[in-house]
Design an enzyme around this catalytic site. Sequence first.
Site, PDB file in Angstrom:
ATOM      1  N   ASP A 199       0.868  -1.188   0.000  1.00  8.21           N
ATOM      2  CA  ASP A 199       0.000   0.000   0.000  1.00  8.21           C
ATOM      3  C   ASP A 199       0.897   1.228   0.000  1.00  8.21           C
ATOM      4  OD1 ASP A 199      -2.243   1.919   0.626  1.00  8.21           O
ATOM      5  OD2 ASP A 199      -3.337   0.069   1.023  1.00  8.21           O
ATOM      6  N   GLY A 225       4.614   1.497  -1.902  1.00 14.18           N
ATOM      7  CA  GLY A 225       4.896   2.096  -3.204  1.00 14.18           C
ATOM      8  C   GLY A 225       3.616   2.484  -3.900  1.00 14.18           C
ATOM      9  N   ASP A 226       3.733   2.678  -5.215  1.00 15.67           N
ATOM     10  CA  ASP A 226       2.633   3.171  -6.036  1.00 15.67           C
ATOM     11  C   ASP A 226       2.224   2.062  -7.010  1.00 15.67           C
ATOM     12  OD1 ASP A 226       0.992   4.448  -7.803  1.00 15.67           O
ATOM     13  OD2 ASP A 226       2.428   5.992  -8.378  1.00 15.67           O
ATOM     14  N   PHE A 227       0.992   1.585  -6.874  1.00 13.39           N
ATOM     15  CA  PHE A 227       0.597   0.425  -7.693  1.00 13.39           C
ATOM     16  C   PHE A 227       0.436   0.747  -9.176  1.00 13.39           C
ATOM     17  CE2 PHE A 227      -3.810   0.752  -5.361  1.00 13.39           C
ATOM     18  CZ  PHE A 227      -4.202   1.831  -6.124  1.00 13.39           C
ATOM     19  N   HIS A 245     -12.475   0.179  -8.064  1.00 18.19           N
ATOM     20  CA  HIS A 245     -13.622   1.105  -8.108  1.00 18.19           C
ATOM     21  C   HIS A 245     -13.238   2.544  -7.729  1.00 18.19           C
ATOM     22  CE1 HIS A 245     -15.207   0.482  -3.657  1.00 18.19           C
ATOM     23  NE2 HIS A 245     -13.917   0.738  -3.692  1.00 18.19           N
TER      24      HIS A 245
HETATM   25  N1  SAH Z   1      -8.045  -3.631  -0.277  1.00 16.72           N
HETATM   26  C1  SAH Z   1      -8.423  -3.057   1.003  1.00 16.72           C
HETATM   27  C2  SAH Z   1      -8.414  -1.526   0.995  1.00 16.72           C
HETATM   28  C3  SAH Z   1      -9.245  -0.869  -0.077  1.00 16.72           C
HETATM   29  S1  SAH Z   1      -9.248   0.926   0.043  1.00 16.72           S
HETATM   30  C4  SAH Z   1      -9.766  -3.592   1.428  1.00 16.72           C
HETATM   31  O1  SAH Z   1     -10.581  -3.943   0.573  1.00 16.72           O
HETATM   32  O2  SAH Z   1     -10.013  -3.664   2.632  1.00 16.72           O
HETATM   33  C5  SAH Z   1      -8.157   1.360  -1.310  1.00 16.72           C
HETATM   34  C6  SAH Z   1      -6.692   1.230  -0.937  1.00 16.72           C
HETATM   35  O3  SAH Z   1      -5.891   1.608  -2.065  1.00 16.72           O
HETATM   36  C7  SAH Z   1      -6.265   2.137   0.206  1.00 16.72           C
HETATM   37  O4  SAH Z   1      -5.695   1.386   1.241  1.00 16.72           O
HETATM   38  C8  SAH Z   1      -5.269   3.083  -0.436  1.00 16.72           C
HETATM   39  O5  SAH Z   1      -4.241   3.542   0.424  1.00 16.72           O
HETATM   40  C9  SAH Z   1      -4.721   2.237  -1.573  1.00 16.72           C
HETATM   41  N2  SAH Z   1      -4.064   3.051  -2.626  1.00 16.72           N
HETATM   42  C10 SAH Z   1      -4.564   4.179  -3.205  1.00 16.72           C
HETATM   43  N3  SAH Z   1      -3.699   4.664  -4.117  1.00 16.72           N
HETATM   44  C11 SAH Z   1      -2.614   3.829  -4.112  1.00 16.72           C
HETATM   45  C12 SAH Z   1      -1.398   3.797  -4.872  1.00 16.72           C
HETATM   46  N4  SAH Z   1      -1.141   4.707  -5.809  1.00 16.72           N
HETATM   47  N5  SAH Z   1      -0.514   2.781  -4.626  1.00 16.72           N
HETATM   48  C13 SAH Z   1      -0.793   1.824  -3.677  1.00 16.72           C
HETATM   49  N6  SAH Z   1      -1.955   1.813  -2.937  1.00 16.72           N
HETATM   50  C14 SAH Z   1      -2.856   2.795  -3.147  1.00 16.72           C
END
Ligand code: SAH
Length: 340
Positions: A199, A225-227, A245
């Site tokens: 995350d 990092g950044d996904f 979403h």
């Molecule tokens: N998968 C988890 C959280 C969903 S909320 C669940 O279902 O319980 C969406 C998540 O995406 C958040 O934790 C947010 O920090 C993460 N996120 C948003 N942008 C991101 C990025 N650029 N790189 C990595 N994670 C990211």
Amino acid sequence: MSHPSDAEQKLLQLLSGKWVTAALAAAAELGIADALAPAPLTAAQLAQRLGCDATALARLLRVLCGEGLLEVDVEGCYRITPVGAQLRSGQLRELARFVGAPFMWTPWAELADALRDTQRSAFERAHGHPLFAHLDQSPHDAAVYHQAVDAFTRRQARALCNAFDFSGLERVVDVGGGLGTVLTELTQRFPQLACVLYDRPSVIEQARAHWARTDPSARIETDSGDFFERVPAPADAYIVKHVLHNWDDEHATRILRVCREALRPGGHVLIVESLLLPGNVRDATALLDLEMLVLCGAGHERSKPQFRRLLHDAGLSLVATRPLAGGARLLIAAPRVARD
Ligand code: SAH
């Protein structure tokens, strides 16, 4: 005097949803269900425990009785009902706090303007920056957000562990995995599995602090990092749960493509989302879709055909779907095999 028509009644009832939601959120914020769980209390006793004005609190309690969360006896003692008990900590309290938190409430006032002009999301109009940038700047709001997502996800984590055969796998990564709710369940069920929570850096810090409080022996690796750029590689499965979403198709495809490129041969991408239904039915996913519009602007819920297209564009194909708890579905995807 004329009687209000059924149609009028229906509309007035729908409009009162705001008051009911605000009452539930205040109850959650104050911790009313936790305070009443051990034994019934009078309004005065409860007010003293919660640091509230007794007369004002009694007005809230009357509404909570009317909505079936509490019951009051002839002595004026309030007891919690099974529905009200859901507002306890560790149940849905964190979700109710989030729904009513000021930083989540104000963007909804911008909904009509955000529909007229989609350049900026309702959240950006209210706060001046997008959701995740805001969470990076406000540790309090970030804690409220991630604990709510954790409460939401706890209901689905076990079903997810049952819906896919993880037993033969070595390494699983939860992409945008929040506080690690799914991986906590997965490591308990499948001790052989190496689980990696991935995350944003600020969220990984919060997840570590969360485990220190709730599960000090948690056996989860972390990476930040950044996904859109990379995910920890390689893995037998990438879980992407309630992440797509938040994004438009271009960004969602990028996340899926990054996962596909990092998969081990024979591996799968495991997407968990709700599916939009066709037609005029009352669909909780349609409400979640509006929440995405408010929070993320271009982020949206998708129908099954929309997911198929998204997966195709990312070089993946849909292998199977399975129902999970709470209306969510697991979509199992694998790299697309080129056909000649
Ligand atoms: N998968 C988890 C959280 C969903 S909320 C669940 O279902 O319980 C969406 C998540 O995406 C958040 O934790 C947010 O920090 C993460 N996120 C948003 N942008 C991101 C990025 N650029 N790189 C990595 N994670 C990211």
